[in-house]
Scaffold this active site. Structure first.
Site, PDB file in Angstrom:
ATOM      1  N   CYS A 160       0.799  -1.224   0.000  1.00 32.62           N
ATOM      2  CA  CYS A 160       0.000   0.000   0.000  1.00 32.62           C
ATOM      3  C   CYS A 160       0.834   1.278   0.000  1.00 32.62           C
ATOM      4  O   CYS A 160       0.281   2.378  -0.022  1.00 32.62           O
ATOM      5  CB  CYS A 160      -0.960  -0.017   1.180  1.00 32.62           C
ATOM      6  N   HIS A 293      -2.781   7.880   6.615  1.00 23.68           N
ATOM      7  CA  HIS A 293      -3.046   6.603   5.944  1.00 23.68           C
ATOM      8  C   HIS A 293      -4.428   6.119   6.363  1.00 23.68           C
ATOM      9  O   HIS A 293      -5.219   5.705   5.513  1.00 23.68           O
ATOM     10  CB  HIS A 293      -1.958   5.597   6.313  1.00 23.68           C
ATOM     11  N   HIS A 329      -9.845   1.751   0.557  1.00 20.30           N
ATOM     12  CA  HIS A 329      -8.388   1.599   0.497  1.00 20.30           C
ATOM     13  C   HIS A 329      -8.025   1.063  -0.884  1.00 20.30           C
ATOM     14  O   HIS A 329      -8.322  -0.082  -1.223  1.00 20.30           O
ATOM     15  CB  HIS A 329      -7.925   0.645   1.591  1.00 20.30           C
TER      16      HIS A 329
END
Length: 400
Positions: A160, A293, A329
């Site tokens: 990620c 995040h 996400h």
């Protein structure tokens, strides 16, 4: 103080918009793109929610004048975003300077390869989708679509943090004089493989994700592509480019704590933020907004919150929010998506709300912004943390 690298173009497609203006409108209107799954035939369709782009592959192929069922979804999304970024930069000949493409993905061509996997031994009718599984295939297709020739083309896949690392590498290539221009970012599409994998990890939410909420249940997966055009001072001057913002600082680290979990006290995140501040020549108090995040998983939000407290100090953490409640996400694309959002925050002096927050976390007194705020913003810090301990931070600024 380190000089930043100019951002002259950006493009994005996500669950909240097909381009940059649509994404910004959704952000300041608190319009989330989280919904039930509609495009993927999965047994989990009624169990989880995702950030899904409603346009079908066939519609994208028609838009891009490609043959039906020729590309997987990740390169289709990537081409849309890269084309927008290049057009915004005013580039008419992609090969007129030393130009590179650094793209990132985790899913690659999985959405198509999983569809035809069981035909593998009996037929070669869809062999292009078996060969198109690997991460580099989507980068190659994007490079071909934008007409890039005889230049630097590579793929980054660090979970990620991938797109953030692509942006960092691109900035370093320009600073070192290796390239004059780099298209940087990432693309990831939803697939059954990804859904099943995260379902196995038991970190998917069955409702809207709630970053930094005491009762957060997990993340919503999303799909997106986002790219920036980075250009050297020479190009900016000679072509009279409009500069949108600057990649001012960057840092990455690996906390080597766990295959999927972040360290409990945010050790990797702290090191990445410290490095980014050092490269930028900035102090923690110079940061006006943190695009966190913020995955809405129990581990990430606690780890990142503790890391921010270690960097900024008790009672000194700047305004912060997670935008994953809008998009889900988006895995490898997340750092690119949130870099675009960081540029938009700078351009419009806006901080986006952290959606769905109802109860603050009990472990610390950190309160993300829950409303749109207008304030002067000069420096945005954007965090991207991935599996395997991959932690990356970008600092994007108004001035070099």
């Amino acid at each position: 103080m380190s000089k930043g690298v100019a951002i002259t173009g950006m493009g994005i497609i996500s669950a909240i918009g097909n381009n940059v203006p649509e994404n910004f409108h959704s952000l300041v209107s608190s319009k989330a793109g989280i919904s039930k799954i509609s495009h993927i035939d999965t047994i989990h369709a009624n169990e989880i929610m995702v950030g899904e782009i409603k346009t079908t592959n066939s519609e994208f192929e028609a838009q891009l004048q490609l043959e039906e069922n020729s590309y997987s979804r990740s390169p289709l999304l990537g081409i849309i975003a890269a084309n927008e970024a290049i057009a915004k930069a005013g580039i008419t000949n992609i090969n007129d300077y030393k130009t590179g493409l650094i793209s990132s993905t985790t899913v690659g061509g999985m959405d198509k390869s999983e569809q035809y996997f069981y035909e593998f031994f009996n037929s070669k009718n869809h062999w292009q989708h078996i060969n198109g599984l690997h991460a580099g295939d989507s980068t190659k297709k994007i490079a071909e679509a934008i007409g890039l020739q005889e230049s630097f083309v590579t793929t980054i896949s660090t979970a990620c943090s991938s797109a953030a690392n692509a942006i960092m590498l691109g900035a370093r290539m320009i600073k070192s004089g290796r390239l004059d221009r780099v298209v940087v970012g990432g693309t990831d599409a939803l697939s059954k493989f990804t859904i099943n994998g995260f379902k196995t990890l038991m970190i998917l939410s069955d409702t809207y994700n709630t970053p930094f909420d005491e009762n957060r249940k997990g993340l919503n997966l999303g799909e997106a592509a986002a790219f920036l055009v980075l250009e050297s001072e020479n190009i900016v001057a000679s072509e009279n480019r409009e500069v949108l913002a600057y990649v001012k600082g960057y840092g990455n680290s690996n906390d080597a704590f766990h295959q999927t979990a972040s360290s409990e006290n945010g050790d990797g995140a702290v090191l990445a933020m410290e490095k980014a501040l050092k490269v930028a020549g900035l102090k923690p108090e110079d940061i006006d907004y943190v695009n966190a995040h913020g995955t809405a998983t129990p581990n990430n939000d606690l780890s990142e919150g503790r890391a921010m407290l270690r960097i900024f100090g008790e009672g000194k953490v700047p305004d912060f929010s997670s935008t994953k409640a809008y998009t889900g996400h988006t895995l490898a694309a997340a750092g690119g998506v949130e870099a675009v959002y960081s540029v938009l925050a700078l351009q419009n002096n806006r901080i986006y709300p952290n959606l769905n927050l109802k109860k603050h976390m009990k472990e610390f007194d950190l309160r993300p912004q829950t409303k749109v705020i207008e304030k002067e913003i000069k420096h945005v810090l954007s965090n991207s943390f991935g599996f395997g301990g991959n932690c990356s931070t970008l600092i994007i600024s108004k001035e070099a």
